[in-house]
Enzyme design. Structure first.
Site, PDB file in Angstrom:
ATOM      1  CB  CYS A  84      -1.034  -0.040   1.196  1.00  0.00           C
ATOM      2  SG  CYS A  84      -2.008  -1.402   1.214  1.00  0.00           S
ATOM      3  CG  HIS A 134      -3.261   3.215   2.109  1.00  0.00           C
ATOM      4  ND1 HIS A 134      -3.950   3.112   0.966  1.00  0.00           N
ATOM      5  CD2 HIS A 134      -3.216   2.068   2.811  1.00  0.00           C
ATOM      6  CE1 HIS A 134      -4.264   1.643   1.049  1.00  0.00           C
ATOM      7  NE2 HIS A 134      -4.056   1.257   2.215  1.00  0.00           N
ATOM      8  CG  ASN A 173      -6.709  -0.988   1.781  1.00  0.00           C
ATOM      9  OD1 ASN A 173      -6.162  -0.594   0.819  1.00  0.00           O
ATOM     10  ND2 ASN A 173      -6.140  -1.424   2.803  1.00  0.00           N
TER      11      ASN A 173
HETATM   12  N1  COA Z   1     -18.300  -8.919  10.559  1.00  0.00           N
HETATM   13  C1  COA Z   1     -18.576  -9.069  11.837  1.00  0.00           C
HETATM   14  N2  COA Z   1     -17.810  -9.607  12.928  1.00  0.00           N
HETATM   15  C2  COA Z   1     -16.626  -9.632  12.561  1.00  0.00           C
HETATM   16  C3  COA Z   1     -16.041  -9.333  11.322  1.00  0.00           C
HETATM   17  C4  COA Z   1     -16.956  -8.957  10.207  1.00  0.00           C
HETATM   18  N3  COA Z   1     -16.573  -8.676   8.770  1.00  0.00           N
HETATM   19  N4  COA Z   1     -14.630  -9.601  11.349  1.00  0.00           N
HETATM   20  C5  COA Z   1     -14.439  -9.805  12.618  1.00  0.00           C
HETATM   21  N5  COA Z   1     -15.511  -9.769  13.396  1.00  0.00           N
HETATM   22  C6  COA Z   1     -15.754 -10.420  14.722  1.00  0.00           C
HETATM   23  C7  COA Z   1     -14.640 -11.160  15.538  1.00  0.00           C
HETATM   24  O1  COA Z   1     -14.703 -12.532  14.904  1.00  0.00           O
HETATM   25  C8  COA Z   1     -14.392 -10.847  16.709  1.00  0.00           C
HETATM   26  O2  COA Z   1     -15.564 -11.766  17.256  1.00  0.00           O
HETATM   27  P1  COA Z   1     -15.246 -12.246  18.793  1.00  0.00           P
HETATM   28  O3  COA Z   1     -15.208 -11.136  19.611  1.00  0.00           O
HETATM   29  O4  COA Z   1     -16.621 -13.237  18.964  1.00  0.00           O
HETATM   30  O5  COA Z   1     -14.093 -13.038  18.457  1.00  0.00           O
HETATM   31  C9  COA Z   1     -14.908  -9.357  16.967  1.00  0.00           C
HETATM   32  O6  COA Z   1     -15.555  -9.327  15.678  1.00  0.00           O
HETATM   33  C10 COA Z   1     -13.804  -8.633  16.848  1.00  0.00           C
HETATM   34  O7  COA Z   1     -12.661  -8.931  15.945  1.00  0.00           O
HETATM   35  P2  COA Z   1     -11.221  -8.184  15.762  1.00  0.00           P
HETATM   36  O8  COA Z   1     -10.776  -8.651  14.718  1.00  0.00           O
HETATM   37  O9  COA Z   1     -10.974  -7.947  17.214  1.00  0.00           O
HETATM   38  O10 COA Z   1     -12.107  -6.559  15.424  1.00  0.00           O
HETATM   39  P3  COA Z   1     -11.304  -5.219  15.414  1.00  0.00           P
HETATM   40  O11 COA Z   1     -12.168  -4.141  16.270  1.00  0.00           O
HETATM   41  O12 COA Z   1      -9.841  -5.325  15.399  1.00  0.00           O
HETATM   42  O13 COA Z   1     -11.795  -4.893  13.799  1.00  0.00           O
HETATM   43  C11 COA Z   1     -10.642  -4.668  11.727  1.00  0.00           C
HETATM   44  C12 COA Z   1     -11.115  -5.694  12.829  1.00  0.00           C
HETATM   45  C13 COA Z   1      -9.956  -5.615  10.603  1.00  0.00           C
HETATM   46  C14 COA Z   1     -11.699  -3.854  10.992  1.00  0.00           C
HETATM   47  C15 COA Z   1      -9.617  -3.851  12.343  1.00  0.00           C
HETATM   48  O14 COA Z   1      -8.636  -4.578  12.996  1.00  0.00           O
HETATM   49  C16 COA Z   1      -8.813  -3.057  11.370  1.00  0.00           C
HETATM   50  O15 COA Z   1      -9.277  -2.188  10.872  1.00  0.00           O
HETATM   51  N6  COA Z   1      -7.266  -3.326  11.144  1.00  0.00           N
HETATM   52  C17 COA Z   1      -6.570  -2.577  10.211  1.00  0.00           C
HETATM   53  C18 COA Z   1      -6.672  -3.234   8.951  1.00  0.00           C
HETATM   54  C19 COA Z   1      -6.161  -2.522   7.707  1.00  0.00           C
HETATM   55  O16 COA Z   1      -6.492  -1.347   7.447  1.00  0.00           O
HETATM   56  N7  COA Z   1      -5.340  -3.257   6.991  1.00  0.00           N
HETATM   57  C20 COA Z   1      -4.876  -2.842   5.712  1.00  0.00           C
HETATM   58  C21 COA Z   1      -3.502  -1.917   6.041  1.00  0.00           C
HETATM   59  S1  COA Z   1      -2.892  -1.318   4.389  1.00  0.00           S
END
Ligand code: COA
Length: 317
Positions: free
Chosen positions: A111, A244, A274
């Protein structure tokens, strides 16, 4: 010497997949995706490829710059998701647009790829080697996604953005910054599929979302302060911060760290998701088409992603 963006273009595939359509594929909801990421929809290629997306964006940028393709000295395509290894996408673009005088190559810095490609092109200008460059970010991330993994498939989309960059005589110095940290290579990874048994990574995108989130909200403000310090400017003097387009929460947190109003951080991730190295050139093109980039505007452009890589620069429009 100073490099200026003299043309922009972009292309997104026709299929707009909104969160409701996605929730038929995996156990998720529009409410969950929007509240965690700000994303409402993304564009998914059905017939397009990284090459076809690149060519469409490139043609628009060349038209906007009002140049002849023969004037282009260098084409760089940044991508992590090209369908073919050889020839490189940049050579395909060269042939399609008739840029007969251009050198062409591809580059992968995830990215941060568009930022990296831009800096390589401008370094060539500074060295007196080239006058005009075409820099493209293009992705079909739908090729790499595990469509059963709700942790990743909700985030990414397909598309391409292109810029024509022209060398101009001026004594303005443009600060560039690039960083990487390969010790964190595992937090966002994907094998090419070739010799998969030899790669430690899986064949679709693996992401430790929390690690990436923590990395972005810490390193990007540091990066922006580094660019500002090298240019002797303060954040208040910057008109727009073009980041980004990964996640609205990440961008909001960066704005807070910098004590800047969120309105200075334009976003299109709501509609595009993204799109990795395409996200910044597509955003530039959106703003350019809307007439929101005025001559003399001071911009900070910054990217971050797998590698880990992060980088940015100061630009005047
Ligand atoms: N829909 C519903 N629930 C979801 C889900 C979805 N698409 N994805 C994950 N969950 C659930 C998980 O299973 C977890 O459930 P649990 O508590 O029962 O185990 C809960 O939601 C929390 O998951 P978690 O992964 O801790 O969520 P989060 O608050 O960290 O959010 C992201 C996840 C991916 C949105 C967040 O971590 C993020 O934005 N990270 C950066 C990613 C990014 O930008 N990547 C590219 C960079 S270039």
């Amino acid at each position: 010497m100073y490099a200026k963006i003299t043309g922009t273009g972009s292309y997104l595939p026709n299929h707009r997949m909104d969160n409701f359509e996605l929730s038929k594929l995996v156990d998720t909801s529009d409410e969950w995706i929007q509240s965690r990421t700000g994303i409402k929809a993304r564009h998914i290629a059905e017939h397009d490829t990284v090459v076809s997306l690149s060519v469409r964006a490139a043609k628009e940028a060349i038209c906007d710059a009002e140049i002849d393709p023969e004037e282009i000295d260098l084409i760089i395509v940044s991508s992590v998701s090209a369908e073919q290894v050889l020839p490189c996408t940049a050579c395909e673009v060269q042939a399609a647009i008739g840029a007969v005088n251009a050198a062409s190559f591809d580059l992968n810095a995830a990215c941060t790829g568009f930022i990296t490609a831009y800096q390589v092109a401008v370094a060539q200008m500074k060295a007196g080697l080239i006058q005009t460059a075409l820099v493209i970010g293009a992705e079909c991330l739908s090729n790499l996604i595990d469509w059963t993994d709700r942790g990743t498939c909700i985030l990414f989309g397909d598309g391409a953005g292109a810029t024509v960059i022209t060398c101009e005589n001026s004594d303005i110095e443009v600060p560039f910054v690039l960083h990487s940290d390969g010790t964190k290579r595992h937090v966002l990874s994907c094998s090419s599929g070739f010799g998969a048994g030899k790669s430690p990574y899986g064949e679709s995108v693996f992401m430790d979302g929390r690690e990436i989130y923590k990395f972005a909200v810490k390193k990007v403000p540091e990066l922006i302060y580094e660019i500002l310090e090298r240019h002797g400017r303060s954040a208040d003097e910057i008109d727009l911060f073009l980041l980004h387009q990964a996640n609205k929460r990440i961008i909001s947190s960066i704005a807070k760290h910098l004590h800047q109003d969120l309105s200075k951080f334009p976003m299109n991730l709501q509609e595009n998701g993204n799109i990795s190295s395409a996200s910044i050139p597509v955003l530039l093109d959106d703003l350019n088409k809307q007439g929101k980039l005025k001559p003399g505007m001071k911009l900070i452009v910054a990217g971050f992603g797998a590698g880990l890589t992060w980088g940015g620069m100061y630009l005047e429009w």
